[in-house]
Design a protein around this motif. Structure first.
Motif, PDB file in Angstrom:
ATOM      1  N   GLU A  36       0.840  -1.202   0.000  1.00 12.95           N
ATOM      2  CA  GLU A  36       0.000   0.000   0.000  1.00 12.95           C
ATOM      3  C   GLU A  36       0.876   1.253   0.000  1.00 12.95           C
ATOM      4  O   GLU A  36       0.577   2.234  -0.696  1.00 12.95           O
ATOM      5  N   GLU A  90       1.432  -4.645  -6.659  1.00 11.05           N
ATOM      6  CA  GLU A  90       0.948  -5.947  -6.242  1.00 11.05           C
ATOM      7  C   GLU A  90       2.100  -6.941  -6.155  1.00 11.05           C
ATOM      8  O   GLU A  90       3.140  -6.759  -6.776  1.00 11.05           O
ATOM      9  N   ALA A 142      -5.875   2.737  -6.170  1.00 12.24           N
ATOM     10  CA  ALA A 142      -5.406   1.384  -6.470  1.00 12.24           C
ATOM     11  C   ALA A 142      -5.836   0.403  -5.394  1.00 12.24           C
ATOM     12  O   ALA A 142      -5.846  -0.796  -5.609  1.00 12.24           O
ATOM     13  N   LEU A 143      -6.198   0.927  -4.207  1.00 14.61           N
ATOM     14  CA  LEU A 143      -6.515   0.044  -3.103  1.00 14.61           C
ATOM     15  C   LEU A 143      -8.006   0.019  -2.806  1.00 14.61           C
ATOM     16  O   LEU A 143      -8.445  -0.557  -1.828  1.00 14.61           O
ATOM     17  N   ASP A 195      -2.111  11.287 -10.623  1.00 13.17           N
ATOM     18  CA  ASP A 195      -2.391  10.316  -9.575  1.00 13.17           C
ATOM     19  C   ASP A 195      -3.241  10.918  -8.467  1.00 13.17           C
ATOM     20  O   ASP A 195      -4.345  11.365  -8.707  1.00 13.17           O
ATOM     21  N   CYS A 236       0.745   4.179  -8.581  1.00 15.50           N
ATOM     22  CA  CYS A 236       0.387   2.967  -9.316  1.00 15.50           C
ATOM     23  C   CYS A 236      -0.226   1.968  -8.339  1.00 15.50           C
ATOM     24  O   CYS A 236      -0.244   2.179  -7.131  1.00 15.50           O
ATOM     25  N   SER A 237      -0.734   0.865  -8.873  1.00 13.40           N
ATOM     26  CA  SER A 237      -1.244  -0.208  -8.048  1.00 13.40           C
ATOM     27  C   SER A 237      -0.157  -1.266  -7.933  1.00 13.40           C
ATOM     28  O   SER A 237       0.119  -1.989  -8.890  1.00 13.40           O
ATOM     29  N   GLU A 278      -9.795   2.051 -10.254  1.00 17.47           N
ATOM     30  CA  GLU A 278      -8.668   1.147 -10.264  1.00 17.47           C
ATOM     31  C   GLU A 278      -8.169   0.878 -11.675  1.00 17.47           C
ATOM     32  O   GLU A 278      -6.972   0.704 -11.906  1.00 17.47           O
ATOM     33  N   LYS A 309      -0.625  -1.048 -13.130  1.00 19.44           N
ATOM     34  CA  LYS A 309      -0.307  -2.061 -12.135  1.00 19.44           C
ATOM     35  C   LYS A 309       1.177  -2.407 -12.209  1.00 19.44           C
ATOM     36  O   LYS A 309       1.700  -2.703 -13.272  1.00 19.44           O
ATOM     37  N   ARG A 319      -5.246   3.049 -13.199  1.00 18.35           N
ATOM     38  CA  ARG A 319      -3.918   3.068 -12.605  1.00 18.35           C
ATOM     39  C   ARG A 319      -3.086   1.914 -13.150  1.00 18.35           C
ATOM     40  O   ARG A 319      -3.542   0.793 -13.256  1.00 18.35           O
ATOM     41  N   SER A 332       2.280   1.814  -3.364  1.00 22.92           N
ATOM     42  CA  SER A 332       1.226   2.314  -4.247  1.00 22.92           C
ATOM     43  C   SER A 332       1.015   3.804  -4.047  1.00 22.92           C
ATOM     44  O   SER A 332       0.872   4.572  -5.007  1.00 22.92           O
TER      45      SER A 332
END
Length: 273
Positions: A8, A19, A72-73, A60, A16-17, A79, A84, A82, A11
């Motif tokens: 998080e 992961e 992103a969260l 952003d 960005c997201s 979502e 990934k 953004r 991000s």
């Protein structure tokens, strides 16, 4: 929990997201993305092209509530807008060098890195990044006089500093959130396009990104802890503000090389707001 929380935080920093997944993305790539996104925003661009990632939007969280979860969260159509980013936490982080400064107070104790004062991030928790043996040598990361000094990069520093410099404004005439800007460089050879950082964790905290975690519902502050090449930085008029100058007329490849030669990350700092 810690794994999800740092994703998080990444991000929030990058817009960005981020992961977990198979990835070759390195901590240096990440700081390149964060720094260059701010640089390109200063120059009026809407996107940043980055190898293997494609186009990264520069729009952003700046217009959104910093205390709300990053898009992103959250669930919903935001979502999809953004980019990934996938990281392999085992390759990205180096838990052996994590350090909890949360309850530490240095007082009058003095620390040096690269022969210059090192203001430790007391009150923060550092998640170490895996950067050893990733460059020609690790001397830059040491504690001696030939190592690089420590600097802190806050997500909002570049944009605010760039606004004042590009408009030739006076810091006293700007909104409070722009107050830490430098009016111009001491050398006067440039108007200040580039990547900003500070050796002062308190200044970085003033400009850092905040995010509300979906993991525990708490609000956190996030800052990158770096080493900066003393030969590549410029000192701004405002105390404790450093600039790595990036010329407009160089290529994207050259810009990335300049950042890598100048700023190397080694810690992700978090503290509860």
């Amino acid at each position: 929990m810690a794994d999800s929380l740092v994703l998080e935080a990444l991000s929030a920093l990058s817009g960005c997201s981020v992961e977990r997944g198979a990835s070759m993305l390195t901590p240096q790539d990440f700081v390149n993305i964060v720094a260059l996104k701010e640089y390109y925003k200063q120059e009026g661009f809407k996107t940043l092209e980055y190898p293997s990632l494609g186009s990264l939007s520069l729009q952003d969280l700046d217009e959104e509530d910093l205390y709300s979860p990053p898009p992103a969260l959250t669930e919903g159509p935001q979502e999809s807008h953004r980019t990934k980013l996938k990281i392999n936490p085992e390759d990205f982080f180096h838990p052996q060098y994590d350090y909890d400064f949360s309850n530490i107070k240095d007082g009058n104790k003095a620390f040096l890195r690269g022969g210059e004062p090192y203001i430790r991030p007391c009150g923060w928790k550092r998640f170490a990044l895996r950067v050893t043996k990733k460059y020609d040598d690790d001397v830059w990361l040491g504690t001696g006089t030939d190592s690089w000094p420590v600097s802190y990069h806050a997500k909002n520093m570049d944009g605010s500093l760039g606004v004042i410099l590009s408009h030739g404004g006076n810091p006293e005439d700007t909104p409070q959130f722009l107050d830490a800007a430098a009016a111009s460089l001491v050398t006067g050879e440039t108007r200040g396009q580039g990547v900003y950082s500070t050796p002062d964790i308190k200044m970085a905290e003033k400009y850092c990104r905040r995010f509300k975690s979906k993991v525990d519902g708490k609000t956190y502050k996030v800052v990158l802890q770096n080493r900066i090449n003393p030969e590549k930085r410029k000192e701004c008029q405002r105390k404790n503000t450093w600039l790595v100058y990036v010329p407009k007329d160089c290529s994207d490849v050259e810009k990335r090389a300049m950042v890598q030669e100048s700023i190397r990350p080694y810690g992700l700092l978090l503290r509860q707001a």
